[in-house]
Design a protein around this motif. Sequence first.
Motif, PDB file in Angstrom:
ATOM      1  N   GLU A   1       9.121   2.257  13.805  1.00 33.11           N
ATOM      2  CA  GLU A   1       8.055   1.697  12.960  1.00 33.11           C
ATOM      3  C   GLU A   1       8.131   0.170  12.883  1.00 33.11           C
ATOM      4  OE1 GLU A   1       9.255   3.858   9.458  1.00 33.11           O
ATOM      5  OE2 GLU A   1       9.818   2.027   8.418  1.00 33.11           O
ATOM      6  N   HIS A   2       9.328  -0.379  13.077  1.00 34.27           N
ATOM      7  CA  HIS A   2       9.471  -1.839  13.006  1.00 34.27           C
ATOM      8  C   HIS A   2       9.328  -2.510  14.372  1.00 34.27           C
ATOM      9  CE1 HIS A   2      11.642  -0.642   9.243  1.00 34.27           C
ATOM     10  NE2 HIS A   2      10.865  -1.598   8.780  1.00 34.27           N
TER      11      HIS A   2
ATOM     12  N   TRP B   1       5.992  -3.442  16.323  1.00 28.62           N
ATOM     13  CA  TRP B   1       5.148  -4.589  15.935  1.00 28.62           C
ATOM     14  C   TRP B   1       5.474  -5.850  16.730  1.00 28.62           C
ATOM     15  CZ3 TRP B   1       0.889  -5.387  12.883  1.00 28.62           C
ATOM     16  CH2 TRP B   1       0.416  -4.263  12.213  1.00 28.62           C
TER      17      TRP B   1
ATOM     18  N   THR C   1       0.544   2.579  12.067  1.00 35.37           N
ATOM     19  CA  THR C   1       1.003   2.187  10.729  1.00 35.37           C
ATOM     20  C   THR C   1       0.045   2.632   9.632  1.00 35.37           C
ATOM     21  OG1 THR C   1       2.137   0.266  11.646  1.00 35.37           O
ATOM     22  CG2 THR C   1       1.648   0.211   9.288  1.00 35.37           C
ATOM     23  N   TRP C   2      -1.241   2.442   9.865  1.00 31.82           N
ATOM     24  CA  TRP C   2      -2.194   2.634   8.762  1.00 31.82           C
ATOM     25  C   TRP C   2      -2.879   3.994   8.754  1.00 31.82           C
ATOM     26  CZ3 TRP C   2      -1.970  -0.784   4.926  1.00 31.82           C
ATOM     27  CH2 TRP C   2      -1.365  -2.014   5.191  1.00 31.82           C
TER      28      TRP C   2
ATOM     29  N   TYR D   1       0.878  -1.176   0.000  1.00 32.43           N
ATOM     30  CA  TYR D   1       0.000   0.000   0.000  1.00 32.43           C
ATOM     31  C   TYR D   1       0.912   1.222   0.000  1.00 32.43           C
ATOM     32  CZ  TYR D   1      -3.492   3.293   1.884  1.00 32.43           C
ATOM     33  OH  TYR D   1      -4.325   4.366   2.087  1.00 32.43           O
ATOM     34  N   ASP D   2       0.881   1.962  -1.098  1.00 30.99           N
ATOM     35  CA  ASP D   2       1.888   3.003  -1.317  1.00 30.99           C
ATOM     36  C   ASP D   2       2.008   4.046  -0.192  1.00 30.99           C
ATOM     37  OD1 ASP D   2       3.980   3.595  -3.062  1.00 30.99           O
ATOM     38  OD2 ASP D   2       2.902   5.371  -3.743  1.00 30.99           O
ATOM     39  N   PRO D   3       0.907   4.538   0.372  1.00 27.63           N
ATOM     40  CA  PRO D   3       1.084   5.539   1.443  1.00 27.63           C
ATOM     41  C   PRO D   3       1.856   5.007   2.652  1.00 27.63           C
ATOM     42  CG  PRO D   3      -1.156   5.602   0.611  1.00 27.63           C
ATOM     43  CD  PRO D   3      -0.512   4.403  -0.017  1.00 27.63           C
ATOM     44  N   VAL D   4       1.810   3.704   2.883  1.00 29.66           N
ATOM     45  CA  VAL D   4       2.542   3.126   4.025  1.00 29.66           C
ATOM     46  C   VAL D   4       3.911   2.607   3.577  1.00 29.66           C
ATOM     47  CG1 VAL D   4       2.471   1.322   5.811  1.00 29.66           C
ATOM     48  CG2 VAL D   4       0.392   2.555   5.220  1.00 29.66           C
ATOM     49  N   GLY D   5       4.040   2.268   2.300  1.00 30.16           N
ATOM     50  CA  GLY D   5       5.327   1.786   1.790  1.00 30.16           C
ATOM     51  C   GLY D   5       5.601   0.335   2.167  1.00 30.16           C
ATOM     52  N   PRO D   6       6.868  -0.077   2.135  1.00 30.20           N
ATOM     53  CA  PRO D   6       7.208  -1.481   2.401  1.00 30.20           C
ATOM     54  C   PRO D   6       6.836  -1.963   3.805  1.00 30.20           C
ATOM     55  CG  PRO D   6       9.077  -0.293   1.482  1.00 30.20           C
ATOM     56  CD  PRO D   6       8.033   0.723   1.772  1.00 30.20           C
ATOM     57  N   LEU D   7       6.663  -1.027   4.740  1.00 32.48           N
ATOM     58  CA  LEU D   7       6.251  -1.432   6.090  1.00 32.48           C
ATOM     59  C   LEU D   7       4.922  -2.188   6.042  1.00 32.48           C
ATOM     60  CD1 LEU D   7       6.864  -1.252   9.164  1.00 32.48           C
ATOM     61  CD2 LEU D   7       5.503   0.847   9.191  1.00 32.48           C
ATOM     62  N   SER D   8       4.063  -1.823   5.083  1.00 35.48           N
ATOM     63  CA  SER D   8       2.763  -2.501   4.973  1.00 35.48           C
ATOM     64  C   SER D   8       2.962  -3.993   4.701  1.00 35.48           C
ATOM     65  CB  SER D   8       1.912  -1.860   3.870  1.00 35.48           C
ATOM     66  OG  SER D   8       2.601  -1.889   2.626  1.00 35.48           O
TER      67      SER D   8
ATOM     68  N   ARG E   1       5.038  10.093   6.161  1.00 31.36           N
ATOM     69  CA  ARG E   1       5.935   9.821   5.031  1.00 31.36           C
ATOM     70  C   ARG E   1       5.434  10.395   3.702  1.00 31.36           C
ATOM     71  NH1 ARG E   1       5.405   5.342   1.630  1.00 31.36           N
ATOM     72  NH2 ARG E   1       7.620   4.901   1.702  1.00 31.36           N
TER      73      ARG E   1
ATOM     74  N   LYS F   1       5.907  -5.819   5.090  1.00 34.81           N
ATOM     75  CA  LYS F   1       6.719  -6.493   6.122  1.00 34.81           C
ATOM     76  C   LYS F   1       5.842  -6.917   7.294  1.00 34.81           C
ATOM     77  CE  LYS F   1      10.393  -3.198   5.361  1.00 34.81           C
ATOM     78  NZ  LYS F   1      11.147  -2.110   6.005  1.00 34.81           N
ATOM     79  N   THR F   2       5.005  -6.005   7.766  1.00 31.17           N
ATOM     80  CA  THR F   2       4.206  -6.313   8.953  1.00 31.17           C
ATOM     81  C   THR F   2       3.070  -7.289   8.621  1.00 31.17           C
ATOM     82  OG1 THR F   2       2.927  -4.286   8.565  1.00 31.17           O
ATOM     83  CG2 THR F   2       4.727  -4.158  10.123  1.00 31.17           C
ATOM     84  N   THR F   3       2.477  -7.133   7.436  1.00 32.71           N
ATOM     85  CA  THR F   3       1.389  -8.050   7.061  1.00 32.71           C
ATOM     86  C   THR F   3       1.921  -9.472   6.909  1.00 32.71           C
ATOM     87  OG1 THR F   3       0.263  -6.251   5.928  1.00 32.71           O
ATOM     88  CG2 THR F   3      -0.431  -8.481   5.359  1.00 32.71           C
TER      89      THR F   3
ATOM     90  N   TYR G   1       1.147   7.033  10.097  1.00 33.36           N
ATOM     91  CA  TYR G   1       2.398   6.916   9.328  1.00 33.36           C
ATOM     92  C   TYR G   1       2.285   7.468   7.895  1.00 33.36           C
ATOM     93  CZ  TYR G   1       6.658   4.644   7.519  1.00 33.36           C
ATOM     94  OH  TYR G   1       7.861   4.378   6.936  1.00 33.36           O
ATOM     95  N   PRO G   2       1.182   7.231   7.168  1.00 33.25           N
ATOM     96  CA  PRO G   2       1.094   7.823   5.826  1.00 33.25           C
ATOM     97  C   PRO G   2       1.228   9.341   5.831  1.00 33.25           C
ATOM     98  CG  PRO G   2      -0.552   6.116   6.066  1.00 33.25           C
ATOM     99  CD  PRO G   2       0.046   6.329   7.436  1.00 33.25           C
TER     100      PRO G   2
END
Lengths: 108, 176
Positions: B114-115, B118, B71-72, A44-51, B79, A53-55, B75-76
């Motif tokens: 951010e990491h 979790w 995160t959802w 999901y672009d607004p969250v980037g790769p974190l989306s 960034r 990795k965590t999913t 965070y958007p």
Amino acid sequence: MTAVEHVGKALAALVAAGIGCAALGVLTTLAELSPGLKSVLNFYDPVGPLSGKTTVAVIVWLIAWYALARRWHARPPVMTSALVATFVLIGVGFVGTFPLFFELFTAH
Amino acid sequence: MSLSAREFWGVVHGMVLGALFLLAYGGGLAGLYSLRPDWVTPAGVRERLMRLKLGAWGMTIAAWLTVLTGTWIVYPWYRAKPPVDADLRFFPRAYLLAEPQRAGWHTFGMEWKEHVAWLAPILATAVLYVIYVYGEELANDTRMRTVLMVLFTLAFVAAAAAGLFGALMTKVAPIL
């Protein structure tokens, strides 16, 4: 629930939590190493790769939990080994998500 | 006196859920530590187990809601990429990276926060589950109780690291 069953269920939950933490640490580090993987994990672009990795880490955790619970529910592993594995895996999670570690692998 | 939508979610993510998490951790740890048959009667064990379950539920729910909102939702905004000639104060990530003296807040602080955050809900969920599986038997199993206290504390450490950097970064580059 018998004593064997509750030990098996508990150890499955603990080791699976370790696997989930380790999955996040490994994915975080691998994403630094591989721009291709980082791009794939950008769910999901607004969250980037974190989306991603965590999913993915959460999915790995839940699958591991289900699989270990089925396997260990009647025959639990040796408790000490399972607990050592849990803490080692959690350690992988903490190290792999620490920037001074994963940035060592950043692709330039 | 008002809060914008971004400020509202920042407060929910960082202060409301963060405070709930801290309270629940204290209660949960005290509950695990004191769940001993030589300290309390069987009725006392049952009563403490109930409080322990409440603390563990609180910590687990707070941890999940914190990472999900962080995160959802928040965070958007952090960034978001600024358009050319934008005022960078409204784009925290770009604002931090624009100056080498500030960049560490992103390259270390945010990247860690951010990491690592979790790990907290995953660990808290495992602790909550084991408390339910063992029930009153947990009072007689010193090793499992110790393991759960360590895991609870690791969850707290992960959340505290994230929370600390969140609070500091809000001072340096608030989400406006």
